[in-house]
Design an enzyme around this catalytic site. Structure first.
Site, PDB file in Angstrom:
ATOM      1  N   GLY A  32      -5.335   4.129   1.969  1.00  0.00           N
ATOM      2  CA  GLY A  32      -5.171   3.294   3.145  1.00  0.00           C
ATOM      3  C   GLY A  32      -4.440   4.012   4.272  1.00  0.00           C
ATOM      4  N   ASP A  42       4.052   1.875  -4.232  1.00  0.00           N
ATOM      5  CA  ASP A  42       3.018   2.150  -5.223  1.00  0.00           C
ATOM      6  C   ASP A  42       2.971   0.946  -6.153  1.00  0.00           C
ATOM      7  OD1 ASP A  42       1.492   2.977  -7.375  1.00  0.00           O
ATOM      8  OD2 ASP A  42       2.439   4.946  -7.540  1.00  0.00           O
ATOM      9  N   VAL A  43       1.804   0.338  -6.307  1.00  0.00           N
ATOM     10  CA  VAL A  43       1.697  -0.856  -7.138  1.00  0.00           C
ATOM     11  C   VAL A  43       2.182  -0.596  -8.567  1.00  0.00           C
ATOM     12  CG1 VAL A  43      -0.705  -0.395  -7.792  1.00  0.00           C
ATOM     13  CG2 VAL A  43       0.162  -2.725  -7.880  1.00  0.00           C
ATOM     14  N   TYR A  54      -5.769 -10.991 -20.261  1.00  0.00           N
ATOM     15  CA  TYR A  54      -4.687 -11.811 -19.700  1.00  0.00           C
ATOM     16  C   TYR A  54      -5.176 -13.235 -19.412  1.00  0.00           C
ATOM     17  CZ  TYR A  54      -0.851  -8.477 -19.101  1.00  0.00           C
ATOM     18  OH  TYR A  54       0.202  -7.608 -19.328  1.00  0.00           O
ATOM     19  N   THR A  70     -19.908  -0.550   0.320  1.00  0.00           N
ATOM     20  CA  THR A  70     -19.578  -1.361   1.490  1.00  0.00           C
ATOM     21  C   THR A  70     -19.278  -0.436   2.671  1.00  0.00           C
ATOM     22  OG1 THR A  70     -18.610  -3.006  -0.003  1.00  0.00           O
ATOM     23  CG2 THR A  70     -18.025  -3.178   2.319  1.00  0.00           C
ATOM     24  N   TYR A 119     -11.651   7.023 -13.222  1.00  0.00           N
ATOM     25  CA  TYR A 119     -12.147   5.959 -12.349  1.00  0.00           C
ATOM     26  C   TYR A 119     -13.164   5.079 -13.075  1.00  0.00           C
ATOM     27  CZ  TYR A 119     -13.896   3.487  -8.258  1.00  0.00           C
ATOM     28  OH  TYR A 119     -14.236   2.495  -7.360  1.00  0.00           O
ATOM     29  N   ASP A 179       0.853  -1.195   0.000  1.00  0.00           N
ATOM     30  CA  ASP A 179       0.000   0.000   0.000  1.00  0.00           C
ATOM     31  C   ASP A 179       0.886   1.242   0.000  1.00  0.00           C
ATOM     32  OD1 ASP A 179      -2.129   2.016   0.776  1.00  0.00           O
ATOM     33  OD2 ASP A 179      -3.289   0.159   1.001  1.00  0.00           O
ATOM     34  N   LEU A 182      -6.781  -4.862  -4.909  1.00  0.00           N
ATOM     35  CA  LEU A 182      -7.723  -3.827  -4.463  1.00  0.00           C
ATOM     36  C   LEU A 182      -7.173  -2.429  -4.678  1.00  0.00           C
ATOM     37  CD1 LEU A 182      -7.469  -6.190  -1.946  1.00  0.00           C
ATOM     38  CD2 LEU A 182      -9.605  -5.075  -1.358  1.00  0.00           C
ATOM     39  N   LYS A 188      -3.460   5.725 -13.627  1.00  0.00           N
ATOM     40  CA  LYS A 188      -2.299   4.823 -13.678  1.00  0.00           C
ATOM     41  C   LYS A 188      -2.596   3.498 -12.973  1.00  0.00           C
ATOM     42  CE  LYS A 188       1.486   8.186 -14.049  1.00  0.00           C
ATOM     43  NZ  LYS A 188       2.702   8.718 -13.389  1.00  0.00           N
TER      44      LYS A 188
END
Length: 345
Positions: A45, A65-66, A182, A198, A168, A40, A94, A112
């Site tokens: 988060g 950063d993913v 993929y 949620t 988004y 994360d 997520l 990104k």
């Protein structure tokens, strides 16, 4: 490349966006039987969400950063997980900024993450032959049609890709396309869940998520701010129900996409009034302009999730609000009201 074989006692599980609201609850559940790698960057988060996990032997946190995540085998923190030999068995993706009030500040990051970040997660799934569960959103269906508000997995409405929200909304569609592509090309076990609204403990405060803001405001007799008018409505699914279905999905042979949420719709103003009653508060409800990130979503048709995964939400709204309110009471003392940007008269 590491071979994915069940030679080790516990699986290596990668959770991207693991310090977020849903991600941290998922980590809580996964750590019971697995070795968990939580990634994360704290855009949405918080470290507080995973503080209780940081000292555990089978939990490693990477502040990354993913989109820029390096080769997992090069992180010294992960040496004890023997990724070079064991690989990664499961990936939960997520990662994506989700704070309504910060939306305009994170549009590039959002674009990104929905593209490059999803590709990074998928490349890891290909490398390690790992199962991947991608967390998508109700926004892929397009704007709500009030004449037919129920969202079914194969029914879509036209949406404009050239809007301030497109990073988004359209980004989530593109991310699903990546997962599908993929899966088809590399024959990986890649799955999609479409998560509707949620709620529960650990939702971030004062960034536009109304339920946690309602609770802490009511506890301090502050105004409850509804972003929208008295007719604004939503569906609400409690966090434990969402986590349970994530685990069911990962363990299944299904690929989805499946709608995950509550089929019951509630007016936000009625939720606010429930919370005022729950907390014996003297607060009043006020209305403010809607936030850009917020839109009126459709109602999930969860027939497929019921039939394929034998899942449906079991926590009632009253019970979920009670649990979430108790969490708010326990954490209210940490709030500095002088720093809270409330709507003024």
């Amino acid at each position: 490349m590491a071979k994915n074989k069940n030679l080790f006692e516990k699986k290596n599980v990668l959770v991207l966006g693991g310090a977020g609201f849903i991600g941290s609850h998922l980590c809580d559940k996964l750590i019971q039987d697995n070795k968990v790698i939580c990634v994360d960057n704290f855009i949405s988060g918080k470290e507080a969400n995973i503080d209780h996990l940081l000292g555990l032997e089978n939990f490693v946190f990477l502040k990354e950063d993913v989109n820029n995540l390096a080769d997992l085998e090069k992180y010294k923190e992960l040496e004890r997980f023997q990724i070079k030999f064991q690989g990664i068995q499961e990936i939960y993706n997520l990662a994506c900024p989700t704070n309504p009030k910060d939306f305009t500040k994170t549009t590039i990051m959002t674009a990104k993450t929905n593209s490059l970040g999803t590709i990074r997660a998928l490349e890891l799934a290909v490398k390690y032959k790992a199962k991947l569960l991608h967390f998508s959103s109700a926004v892929v269906y397009g704007p709500r049609n009030d004449k037919d508000p129920y969202m079914v997995e194969n029914k879509y409405f036209p949406s404009n890709p050239l809007t301030p929200r497109a990073c988004y909304d359209t980004g989530k569609k593109f991310a699903e396309s990546l997962v599908y592509t993929y899966r088809q090309f590399y024959s990986i076990d890649a799955k999609i869940l479409r998560i509707f609204t949620t709620y529960g403990p650990r939702m971030p405060l004062f960034v536009g998520h109304m339920i946690p803001d309602f609770i802490v405001s009511a506890l301090d007799n502050q105004p409850l701010i509804v972003y929208g008018d008295s007719n604004f409505s939503t569906t609400l699914c409690y966090i434990s129900d969402v986590v349970d279905v994530c685990l069911k999905m990962m363990a299944s042979n299904e690929s989805g996409p499946f709608n995950i949420g509550s089929p019951d719709e509630h007016k936000i103003v009625d939720i606010a009034k429930k919370i005022i009653k729950l907390t014996n508060s003297k607060s009043e409800v006020r209305f403010a302009d809607p936030l850009l990130f917020m839109s009126k979503l459709g109602i999930p048709d969860i027939t497929l999730a019921k039939n394929k995964l034998e899942w449906f939400p079991i926590v009632t709204l009253d019970k979920g609000l009670e649990i979430t309110t108790e969490y708010g009471k326990a954490h209210k003392v940490l709030i500095d009201w002088n720093k809270v940007d409330q709507v003024k008269d």
